[in-house]
Design an enzyme around this catalytic site. Structure first.
Site, short mmCIF file in Angstrom:
data_model
loop_
_atom_site.label_atom_id
_atom_site.label_comp_id
_atom_site.label_asym_id
_atom_site.label_seq_id
_atom_site.Cartn_x
_atom_site.Cartn_y
_atom_site.Cartn_z
NE ARG A 284 -1.15 0.45 5.19
CZ ARG A 284 -1.44 0.87 5.74
NH1 ARG A 284 -2.41 0.26 6.03
NH2 ARG A 284 -0.87 1.84 6.91
CG ASN B 85 -4.39 5.14 6.77
OD1 ASN B 85 -5.62 5.44 7.57
ND2 ASN B 85 -4.11 3.68 6.13
CD GLU B 86 -1.72 4.30 9.86
OE1 GLU B 86 -1.24 3.74 9.57
OE2 GLU B 86 -2.61 4.08 10.93
CD GLU C 114 -6.09 2.72 11.65
OE1 GLU C 114 -4.88 2.81 11.85
OE2 GLU C 114 -6.09 3.53 9.95
CD GLU D 259 -3.14 -4.27 8.52
OE1 GLU D 259 -2.48 -3.37 9.19
OE2 GLU D 259 -4.06 -3.49 8.13
CE LYS D 260 -3.28 -14.67 6.49
NZ LYS D 260 -2.55 -13.61 6.02
CG PHE D 261 -1.88 -13.65 11.68
CD1 PHE D 261 -2.98 -14.35 12.29
CD2 PHE D 261 -1.59 -13.93 10.94
CE1 PHE D 261 -3.17 -15.70 11.08
CE2 PHE D 261 -1.51 -15.51 9.91
CZ PHE D 261 -2.27 -16.08 10.33
CG HIS D 262 -4.36 -5.48 12.94
ND1 HIS D 262 -5.06 -4.53 13.94
CD2 HIS D 262 -3.20 -4.29 12.92
CE1 HIS D 262 -4.86 -3.39 14.25
NE2 HIS D 262 -4.25 -3.07 13.93
#
Lengths: 656, 656, 656
Positions: free
Chosen positions: A106, A144-145, A301, A349-352
Site C-alpha cells: 500500500r 490514511n496515515e 485507530e 493484516e489478517k492477524f491484526h
C-alpha cells in the site's frame, strides 16, 4: 453528535454481502456510533481509469444509516489501483539508493507525483459530490496515515519539488548557501538546479540539506492532505475534515499539520508487552491534544487486542483495551475508534485483531468491545470539554530531526529523553501540554525543555522572557546548541538563554559507550541533587551566576556542575547538564519553585490520574489493586469520579 | 552396482594432468567406487559459443574406467561461462531491489531465462550423446544444488513467467483476486498483465502473492531440472538421473521435486561445532528418504572435515565423518559421497576440506577417508533395503513459507519447532517418516503435526479421518489457521480438525519478546503435563469435549488449557497450545496412546539407534562411552549389529 | 624550517573576513607554525567552469605570511564543485550494487574518472603556478585522505581501468586464468573484455579477482596522487609534496604509496574512550615511520578533543591531547597538526573539536592548545632525528586483504592479531619497525610475522634466510598458507618456511564460535608456554625437528603441539599454532633467543617509553602516578629526559 465516537474502520468490500447485515446488527449490539468506510476502496470504486462504481458503497452507507451508524467517509486515496500504477509507474516512490518501489502493498506513490495528485483529486471530487449530502455522513477522512511507509521520496519529480520549495524559502541560491553553510566541504551551489535530495552519498550529508529535506517532505505530504481537503470543503463546506495522525511520528511535523484539520485524529498502537506503554500512550494523547491547540480529538485507530507487525505480537490483557480507551477520553478524546471492526480473513493484516475477531461473537475480545461501548455511552457529557494544563514540555520537530542526524556528539533519542521527563510529571498526576519553543508560555507554571537542540533567536528570547516573567524553566544538555539553520550558537551555546540560566556550556563529554568498555556500562557519578549515576551525558559547564545543585564526581568532570539553578527576573531557570538515573529528586526540587502548580503527590506505579471537566479518571494500569483519592481500584481497572462524588461507570471499583 | 557409492566430486580440470594418475591410485586405495565429474566444467567443455572440447573429459573418464571407478556424470550447467554472460546479460539474476547480479561466482543465471535454457539444453544434449554409452557411466547428475544462491529471481523475464504460471493456475484474474484477497488494500487486478513479483514495496506484501511466488520459484527451478532430465532420458532411457538436494532447503518444495528423480540425492553440511548437528542430520536424512517415498538415496555431498563458508569453520573431530556417514546409511542411503575428492588449491572453496586434503596422504583426514571406504565395503548387503516407520511428522513447504512470512503473530521458525518434536522421537529410537498433510497416514501409529499453519479442507479431513480411524495425532499451536490461499479458517481456526481435537482456538497470546523485558526472558508457566515454563507461545483455547492435561498459571491465560487430549472415533487427538521446555513428559504420555508403536526407551544423550533391514546401527555422537542394547560403544564410535548377532565392521566397539 | 610543525587545517572561507585577523593573532599566541589551507576550497577557487577566483586566497596567504605562519597549501581537489558534478555525473562513484552516489557530502568522484582527473589537473596547475613562489609556502598537500569514503569503485569506467590494469599485469588472459584459478566454478575468461569488477554476485567471488581489485583500487587512488604530484613538481621542483595517510587504512597499501611522497604525513583519530587507544596509536606511528623508510613524518591531523563521527564521541581528558602529540614526536614525527584550527559553526563537522573551540579562548581546550605549542618549541632539536629499531613486525596489505576475504577458515582481524603481538613489545619499551615480508631483515634481532597469510616464494626464502643468518623469527597460524595468487602452498603449508620452523600444518581446527555454544565462550586449553586458554585458533601441527614448547589439552587437539621452537642455521624460529590469552610468557621466552636486543623490562600498565635521539620520552597514559627510570610521572603526564640528564619541558614531572 451527542455520543462519543465509537467504532472502527469498516471494510465490507472484503466480505460477501450476506455478512453486511450481521455487521450492522453486531455494531448496534456493541454500541458502535461511527464507522470509517472506504479507506482502501479505490480499486473497487474506480475499477478502471475513469469508470466509477458507487453502487456497493451506496448500499453500505444505506445499511449503516438505517442501523443508526454514522459514517466517517474516507477519500479512498491511500492505495492507488494496479491499473493506475501500471499505466503510470512515475507515481511509485524511489528510495535514497534509487530503487523504484513496486505495487503490491500500500502507499505505493510519492507525494509530489502530479499524476497521483491528478487521479486522487478526481476521485475525491467524485466521492464528495456523490456522498456530500448523504444523511449518514459525519466527517471526511482524508487518505490514511499519510507518509507512514514513504516518509521521504528521492525520485526526480520529488527532487524538482524540493528545488521549488527551496527557491520559495530562500529566494536566491546565495541565501541558501549561507544557510546551509556550503563553504564547508566545497558544497556551494551556483543555482537551484544543482541541488538534489540527500540521496546516497560517500559520507555525511550537509546537515541543513537534511533538515530542509525533512521539512520539505513533511510539507509535501501535507500538500496531499490540503489538496484533498480543499476539494472536500469546496463541495461540503460544513462537513468536518480530518486525517489520521500517528502520534510521535517523526516524518510529519504535526504542529504545522493540525491547524489544517477541522479536528485532529490519531492512530495509536502501544505494545501490550511493554510495561512503559501506558505512560507512553498518555504522552502521545497529550501531544495530540496539544498540536490541536487543546481541541478535543478522536482516537481514530487502536487495536482491540494484538497487532501483527511486530516480531512478536502479544494480546491485550483483559482490561487493557478499556483502560487505553478511557485514558484517551481522559486526555481529550471525543471518540474511540479501532482498526478495524471485523478482523480480516485474508491479506497482510489478517492477524491484526478486530473488534469482532476471527472467533466471532463468543469471544472475550467481542465481549470487551460490547462493554467498552456500553461504558462510553455514560460519558457523553464529556464531549467538547477542554483541559487546562499548568505544565508544558517543549517539543519541536526541528530539534527531533536535528538531534538524530548523522555526525552528532552522541546518538541520542529525542523522544526517549522527553519521555523520561514526561514520566516524572505523569507519576505526580500533573497534566502536561506540549508546546513549541516560540509559543506563548505565560499560562504555565512550569516548562521543561529537554534536549531542545534547535532554538531560533526568537525562541531563545521567548524562553528567557518566560523565566523573566516569573516562570520556572528546566532545560537540559543539547538545548540551544544550534539555530534554525543548524549553525552553532557560539561562545558557550544557549544564545539568549545563557543569561537566564547563568551558565555557559564549554564542551561535551558523554561517558563511553557500553560497547567500548567490554565491562560494566560506563557511567558518570553525580552528587547533590539527583545523586547517583548517569549513563548518557556529561559536559563541561561554567557557571556565571547560577547556583550549583549537583556536581560530577571523578573523571575529567570532577567537581564541575551537573545541575544548576538560577533566578532570573521573577522566575527560575534550571539547567541539567547530565542524565541522572534519579530524575525524581530533581523534579521534586524544581517543583518547589512552581508555587502556582497544584501540589503534586506521587502516585503508585502504573496509576494515572487525570481530570477532564467534571470527570476524574483513576486508571490503574498495574495488576494489583491500589487506593487513590480514597478509591480502591483493582488491577487493570479504572474509576471515574464525577465532581459531585458519584461514581460513574466504573462498575468494578469501590470507594473505601 | 553391488557396492555402496563412495567417493566425491572430482574436478580434475583444476589440476595438471600429472595429478590425474595419482588421483586414480589414491581413489583405489580409499575404496572409492564413484566419482562425480564435470559439475563446473561448462567453460572447459564449451570454451566458446558452440565450440565443444571433450578431449580432456574423454581422457578422465577413460582413466577412471580403467581404474574401476564409476562415474556420476554432471551436465555441467551449474555455472555458465563468461562468454555466454557477456553476450547475454539477460541470463543474470535480479534481486528484489532491482540489482542485476554479475558474473564472478557461480549460479549467475535465473531459472526462467530462455537464453540460459537454450544454451544449457544444447550442452546437455552434447554431453548425453557423447557419453551416454560410456562404460563408466553410472548416473546422470543434473546441474548442481539448483536454486541455492538464487532462490527467487525478480527479473522482468521471471515476472512474465510468474504471470504465465498464475494464469495457468487461476484461469481468470477474478479467481486470482479472490484467492489473493486483493479486496484488502485496494490490490485488485484487472488483468494478469498488471501483476509483478513481490519486489521491494513500501510495506508488507500480499501474503498469497508471496506464497504463490514461493511456489512459482520452486517450480521454475524444477523446470530447469525437468528440461535437462528430459533430454538425458531421450538419449539414454536406462541411465538414472538425479540432482543434488540440500536437505531442509526452504526454496525448493522437494515433495514435488523428488518424484521427478530416478533416485534422490542430498548434500549435507552439519556444523561440527554445533552439538545439535547429529540430531539435525538424522532429521534431514529422514526427510530425504521420505520425499523419495522411502526409496534408498545417495548422500551426494558432505565434507570430510571443515567447510569454509561459516564465519568460523571447525574441523570434524576424529570419528565424526565416519559417524555421519554411517548415520546416512542407517537412514536409507545407498551411497556416501563427499565434496570433494581432492581439496582445491585455488578458488572460493580452497578452504573447504576434501577427502584428500592439502596435506596429502599422510594426514588424519585421508586416513579416515580410507577407513570409511573400507568399512562401507562390509555394508554392501544393505543396498536397496527399505525401512518402515511407525511414526510420522507432517512437513509441508506451504506451511513453512506461510509461517515465516512478514506480518504474522510472531516470528517463528518452522524447522526449529519441527526439530524440537523430532528430537523427542529420536531420543527414543523411533524411526520417523515425514509426510504431507494430505498423505495416506493409515500406516502410522503416531502422527505429529507441529505448526502446520496451512491446511486445505482435504488435509483437515485427512488428519481428522486418521484419528477417527484409530490413529494418534498430536498437533500444536499455529496449525490449521489458514487454508491453501492463506484465508483464515474462521470461528475457532483448525477447520475440520476442531471436532477431532475437541477445542477451538480463540486468540493468540505469546509471551513478550526477550528484548522487551530488559530483564529475564519472559515466559509462561504451565502446570500438569509438561509442567514448567514456555518461552515462545501461549493462546486462548476453549475446550469442547477435550480433556485438559495441562493449564497455564498466572497472567492473562491463568487457568486456560495448555495441553488437551480428545478421543475421537477410534483414535486420540492431542492439542498443544504452547511450547513447553519439557516436551519429554508430553511425548511420554502421548506414546501411551500408541499401542502398536514398539515400546520406546530413552537413549543416552547423543546416542542414536536405527535399524535398517538386518543391520542395527548404534551411533554414539557423544564423547563418552555408553552401553546400549548390551553393547558398549566408545565416544564418537559406532556399533553395527547384524540380525544374527555378529558384529560387523565396528572394530572398536565390543559386546559386554 | 627550524621549528616543529604545529597548527592545523585552516578553513577561513567558512568565516567572515573579520575573523581572519583574530585567527592570526590567536595562532601566534598558540605557537602555531604551519597552517594547512585550501583543502576544501575548490568551489570557492573555481566558482564556475574555468573561472578562477584567487583573490581571497591571496589575502589569506598574505595575512599568514605577515604573521609568521607558514603554509601547507592544499590542491583543493578533494571535493569537486556542484557545477562539475551536475555537468559530468560520470565522475560520481558507483557501489557494488550499482548505485551511483550523489553530490552533497565529499569525495563524490571515483579515481578512474578521466573527467575528474582533467578538471583536477587543471586546478592543480593553476594553484601551483599562482602560489609556487609564495614566500609562505612550506609544502604542497595533495587532495585529502584519498580513498577514505570510496575505497573501491564499481563504475563502468573503473571496470575498464581494472581490465587495463589486469592486461598490464598479466599480459595474456591465459596467465590471468591460471593466476585466478578460473578452472574452479567454470570462470575461465576468453578475453580481458569479459572481466568485471567484483560487483554483487550470487555467492562468493573469485578470491584472486577480489585481491587484484583491492590492489588495483589502491593503485587507482595512488594514480590520483601521482598525477597531481607530477604537476606540482614540474612547476616547483623544490617544494616538498605530501598527502595525508590514515594509519592502518585497509584500502591503501602505503608501502607502495610512501616512496612517492617527499615526506609522509598521517591523520590519527584514536577514540579517547577506548583504553587501548594509546597503544594502538603507538603502533600506528611506528607503521607510518616504517612505510616512509624511517623518515621523519608529520602528524597531519588529530583532534584537539572529540570527533563527531562515532556513535558516541567522548572528549579527550586533560593531558590526553598533549600525550598523543608527544607520542607522535617520540615515534618520529617532526610536526603535530590538528583538524582543525577553528571549530566549524556549520556543516557536517561542526561537532568535531578544533584547536580553538566554539567556546573561544577562555576554554580548557584552547589553553591546552597554547601549552602544547609552548612545549613543542622546546623540542626543535629533535627535527630530522631518525631511530633504529631492533625488532620488526611483518605487515603486508596482501595478507590483510586475503585474510579478511569471504570464505576463509575463520573470520579473523589481521590488525587485531598484529596488535596483540605489538602490545607485548610496546609494554617492554621495545621500538618496533614494520616491514614487508621480502624486506631486508638482517638488521633486526627479532622479527614477528603474525598471520602473514600470503607469502610469495621470495618472501618464504627471505624469512627462512633471516633465521638461517642468525635471526629470531616468531610466526603464527595463518601464515604462509597462500602464495601471491592465493594458491595454496601444498603439503603442509608454509612453503620454504617449513624447514626453518621444523613443522608442517596439517589442518585448521579453531574452537567453536561464541554464538554457537549458547553457554560460555568456547576455548582451547594450552599447557606449557602460554599456559591457559585460547579463544580464536587451534590447528593440527606435526613437528619435524622442532621442539614442542606448549601443547593442547583435551578435545581433538589433545597432546598436539601448540607452540614450537626450532633452531635453523644460526637462528631460531618459533611457531605459534594458537592464540593464547597469555602472550606475555611466550614473548619472554622468545626474547631469550634475541641476545642482541637490549634487555627489556616490563613497564607499568599504560606507560610508554621511547627514545628518539637524545630525548627519552616517558609517557604515562594511565591516571595514576608511576615511577620509571627513576622519574615519577603523574597520571596523564609525560617526562622528557635529555641524554645529559636535564629534564626538558615536562614541567609537571619530577626526578625522584
Amino acid at each position: 453528535m451527542n455520543r462519543l465516537w465509537y467504532g472502527g474502520d469498516y471494510n465490507p468490500e472484503q466480505w460477501p454481502s450476506d455478512v453486511w447485515d450481521e455487521d450492522v446488527r453486531l455494531m448496534q449490539r456493541a454500541g458502535v456510533t461511527v464507522a470509517t468506510v472506504g479507506v482502501f476502496s479505490w480499486a473497487k470504486l474506480e475499477p478502471s481509469d475513469g469508470v466509477f462504481d458507487f453502487g456497493w458503497l451506496d448500499d453500505i452507507l444505506g445499511r449503516l444509516h438505517a442501523g443508526g451508524i454514522r459514517v466517517d467517509l474516507a477519500t479512498a486515496t491511500a492505495s492507488p489501483p494496479a491499473w493506475l500504477v501500471r499505466a503510470h509507474p512515475d507515481v511509485l516512490p524511489v528510495t535514497k539508493d534509487g530503487v523504484r518501489l513496486s505495487f503490491g502493498s500500500r502507499q505505493h506513490y510519492h507525494p509530489s507525483s502530479a499524476t497521483y495528485r491528478r487521479y486522487a483529486d478526481r476521485l475525491v471530487r467524485a466521492i464528495a459530490e456523490r456522498y456530500g449530502q448523504h444523511p449518514a455522513l459525519e466527517a471526511w477522512h482524508v487518505n490514511n496515515e499519510l507518509a507512514c511507509h514513504v516518509p521521504r521520496d528521492y525520485s526526480d519529480e520529488s527532487a524538482a519539488a524540493f528545488r521549488a520549495w527551496l527557491e520559495t524559502k530562500y529566494g536566491t541560491v546565495d541565501v541558501l548557501n549561507d544557510a546551509w553553510g556550503t563553504a564547508f566541504w566545497s558544497q556551494a551551489y551556483g543555482s537551484f538546479d544543482e541541488i538534489e535530495p540527500p540521496r546516497a552519498t560517500p559520507t555525511f550529508h550537509n546537515p541543513t540539506q537534511l533538515l530542509d529535506f525533512d521539512r520539505f517532505s513533511s510539507d509535501a505530504w501535507l500538500e496531499c492532505y490540503r489538496s484533498e481537503a480543499a476539494i472536500l470543503r469546496s463541495v461540503t463546506p460544513d462537513v468536518p475534515v480530518t486525517t489520521n495522525f500517528m502520534g510521535f511520528f517523526k516524518a510529519s511535523n504535526y504542529w504545522s499539520w493540525a491547524p489544517e484539520l477541522d479536528f485532529v485524529s490519531d492512530d495509536a498502537y502501544p505494545d501490550p508487552a511493554d510495561p512503559a506503554s501506558p505512560a507512553y500512550a498518555a504522552m502521545t494523547r497529550d501531544l495530540i491534544r496539544s498540536v490541536g491547540n487543546g481541541r478535543p480529538w478522536i482516537l481514530m485507530e487502536q487495536a482491540a487486542s494484538a497487532v501483527n507487525w511486530r516480531t512478536r505480537n502479544g494480546a491485550k490483557a483483559p482490561g487493557m483495551h478499556r483502560l487505553l480507551s478511557l485514558q484517551a477520553v481522559a486526555r481529550g478524546a471525543d471518540g474511540i475508534m479501532q482498526f478495524q471492526w471485523r478482523q480480516s480473513k485474508a491479506g497482510a493484516e489478517k492477524f491484526h485483531s478486530g473488534m469482532l475477531p476471527h472467533g466471532g461473537e463468543q469471544t472475550r475480545v467481542f465481549e470487551e468491545t460490547v462493554a467498552i461501548g456500553e461504558e462510553l455511552k455514560g460519558l457523553s457529557e464529556i464531549i467538547g470539554v477542554r483541559q487546562e494544563a499548568r505544565a508544558a514540555i517543549i517539543f519541536d520537530w526541528d530539534s527531533w530531526w536535528a538531534l538524530e542526524q548523522e555526525a552528532t556528539p552522541s546518538r541520542l533519542s529525542y523522544v526517549d529523553i522527553v519521555f523520561r521527563w514526561y514520566r516524572e510529571l505523569l507519576s505526580r498526576g500533573i497534566l502536561v501540554d506540549f508546546a513549541l519553543p516560540d509559543a506563548d508560555l505565560s499560562g504555565y507554571s512550569l516548562v521543561l525543555a529537554p534536549a531542545t537542540l534547535v532554538l531560533s533567536e526568537a525562541s531563545q528570547r521567548n524562553l528567557a522572557g518566560y523565566v523573566e516573567g516569573g516562570g520556572t524553566l528546566l532545560t537540559t544538555y543539547q538545548t540551544g546548541i544550534l539555530d534554525e539553520n543548524l549553525h552553532v550558537l557560539l561562545d558557550g551555546y544557549l544564545g539568549e538563554l545563557r543569561s537566564a540560566l547563568g551558565v555557559k556550556v564549554e564542551e561535551f563529554a558523554p561517558p563511553a559507550e557500553p560497547s567500548m568498555s567490554g565491562g560494566p556500562v560506563p557511567t558518570l557519578v553525580i552528587q547533590g541533587l539527583g545523586a547517583g549515576i548517569a549513563r548518557e551525558w556529561g559536559e563541561i559547564v561554567r557557571t556565571d551566576r547560577a547556583e550549583v545543585r549537583a556536581t560530577f564526581v571523578g573523571g575529567m568532570l570532577d567537581g564541575l556542575p551537573a545541575i544548576t539553578r538560577n533566578t532570573f527576573g521573577s522566575g527560575t531557570a534550571w539547567y541539567v547538564a547530565t542524565s541522572p538515573d534519579d530524575l525524581r529528586s530533581v523534579l521534586d526540587s524544581v517543583l518547589l519553585d512552581c508555587r502556582s502548580l497544584e501540589p503534586a503527590s506521587s502516585l503508585p506505579a502504573g496509576v494515572e490520574v487525570v481530570r477532564r471537566g467534571d470527570f476524574l479518571f483513576i486508571l490503574n494500569h498495574g495488576t494489583n489493586a491500589v487506593t487513590v483519592e480514597g478509591v480502591t481500584v483493582q488491577g487493570r481497572d479504572a474509576a471515574i469520579l464525577r465532581s459531585d462524588g458519584a461514581p460513574t461507570s466504573a462498575a468494578s471499583s469501590e470507594s473505601t
